[in-house]
Design an enzyme around this catalytic site. Sequence first.
Site, PDB file in Angstrom:
ATOM      1  N   ASP A 178      -6.234   7.315  10.360  1.00  0.00           N
ATOM      2  CA  ASP A 178      -4.863   6.995  10.753  1.00  0.00           C
ATOM      3  C   ASP A 178      -4.491   7.622  12.084  1.00  0.00           C
ATOM      4  O   ASP A 178      -4.922   8.724  12.419  1.00  0.00           O
ATOM      5  CB  ASP A 178      -3.894   7.468   9.660  1.00  0.00           C
ATOM      6  CG  ASP A 178      -4.074   6.687   8.368  1.00  0.00           C
ATOM      7  OD1 ASP A 178      -3.998   5.455   8.435  1.00  0.00           O
ATOM      8  OD2 ASP A 178      -4.307   7.307   7.321  1.00  0.00           O
ATOM      9  N   GLU A 229       0.856  -1.176   0.000  1.00  0.00           N
ATOM     10  CA  GLU A 229       0.000   0.000   0.000  1.00  0.00           C
ATOM     11  C   GLU A 229       0.898   1.233   0.000  1.00  0.00           C
ATOM     12  O   GLU A 229       1.622   1.473   0.962  1.00  0.00           O
ATOM     13  CB  GLU A 229      -0.871   0.056   1.260  1.00  0.00           C
ATOM     14  CG  GLU A 229      -1.937  -0.992   1.372  1.00  0.00           C
ATOM     15  CD  GLU A 229      -2.755  -0.797   2.646  1.00  0.00           C
ATOM     16  OE1 GLU A 229      -2.851   0.349   3.135  1.00  0.00           O
ATOM     17  OE2 GLU A 229      -3.284  -1.801   3.161  1.00  0.00           O
TER      18      GLU A 229
END
Length: 246
Positions: free
Chosen positions: A45, A34
């Site tokens: 995140d 990724e």
Amino acid sequence: MKKLVAYITTSYPDREFTVDLALSLKESGVDSLELGVPFSDPVADGPTIEKANFLSLKNGFKIEDLFYVTSKIADKIDTLYMGYMNPFYHYGFSDFLKKASSSGATGTIIPDLPFEMVKRYEDDFIKNGISNITFVAPTTPKDRIKMLVENSQKFIYMVAYTGITGSGKSEDLSEIINNVREFTQTPLYIGFGVDEKTCKEKSKGVDGVIVGSAFVKHILDDNLSSSEKIKKISKMAKEIKEKINE
């Protein structure tokens, strides 16, 4: 054999480092990569990846850097983009998917793009041969899981807990795993809070793990040289791949 997906932030400290790290991770057993697309408000995140996003943007990251890195690595390692819809939309989403495909990317992971919106862009994904990865979470109702996974591609991203990446919480996932298995044979990978200490336990019942913050924290370590960062991260990747397949 269970799979290992690695997340790294694109172009921090620079794009050539990202290329070198990606190729080293391939040699260390990583199956898919990724490439994190830096964004100013990465809502899913935690602080580690958020900091890496900020620093990459501060250094001048542009979407073209993403395509450059992809062109250097995609013929050697399966490459996906993990990012948020805002920069893709402003680039022009159809143009973005076209350029992603021509650079060699195979998929996108977009946490803030709801399933209902994915359907709007379905023709663009198909035309460009780009898979959009489906998310499921511990809070996802069974009837919605059926809808989400019935046409899933490549793998399903199962969020290990409600929250943000890197916080290392734990929840009982047996019910959601069973629910997903009932409706699809698409591989199921677990992400959020996976590192060399937790990977073996978290990999039980699933087909692979997704590791991000555990790698990015070493990218951010200013006490290490670039080569030391790559060596340390690659060693961890090899250890995780071995542990999930013991």
